[in-house]
Write a protein that holds these residues in place. Structure first.
Motif: not given
Length: 120
Positions: A23-31, A92-101, A106-113
């Motif tokens: 799940x992505x949260x925070x300053x998100x305009x589009x994913x 360890x499986x990690x989530x990645x998302x390209x998010x535009x705030x 636009x930045x790439x984010x990673x989960x903790x795994x």
């Protein structure tokens, strides 16, 4: 700033199934593209699957036919359904998302795994 939080990992016997969620949260305009990567002990991180905003997918050959990636844009969530799991899927499986705030950045984010362990 945005955050990614994964869940759904665990221990399963070979042949079993698991479903990962991110799940992505925070300053998100589009994913834009979301995806799953994994890293086994002593190995480099590798792509498992990605999915674009409109649903286009890219699946690694090693998991094709066993894993399915999907997303719910309304819930800003990406899923990885893993079937017919093998011991080689342990990682360890990690989530990645390209998010535009909201600032247009636009930045790439990673989960903790999350750990997935498949026993033989």
């Amino acid at each position: 700033q945005a955050q990614l939080v994964e869940s759904g990992g665990g221990l399963v016997q070979a042949g079993g199934s698991l479903r990962l969620s991110c799940v992505a949260s925070g300053n998100i305009l589009t994913i834009n593209t979301m995806g799953w990567y994994r890293q086994a002990p002593g190995k480099q991180r590798e792509l498992v699957a990605t999915i674009t905003k409109i649903g286009g997918t890219n699946i690694a050959d090693s998991v094709k036919g066993r894993f399915t990636i999907s997303r719910d844009n309304a819930k800003t969530t990406v899923y990885l359904q893993m079937n017919s799991l093998k011991p080689d899927d342990t990682a360890v499986y990690s989530c990645n998302a390209e998010i535009t705030n909201w600032g247009g950045r636009r930045s790439a984010y990673w989960g903790q795994g999350t750990q997935v362990t498949v026993s033989s």
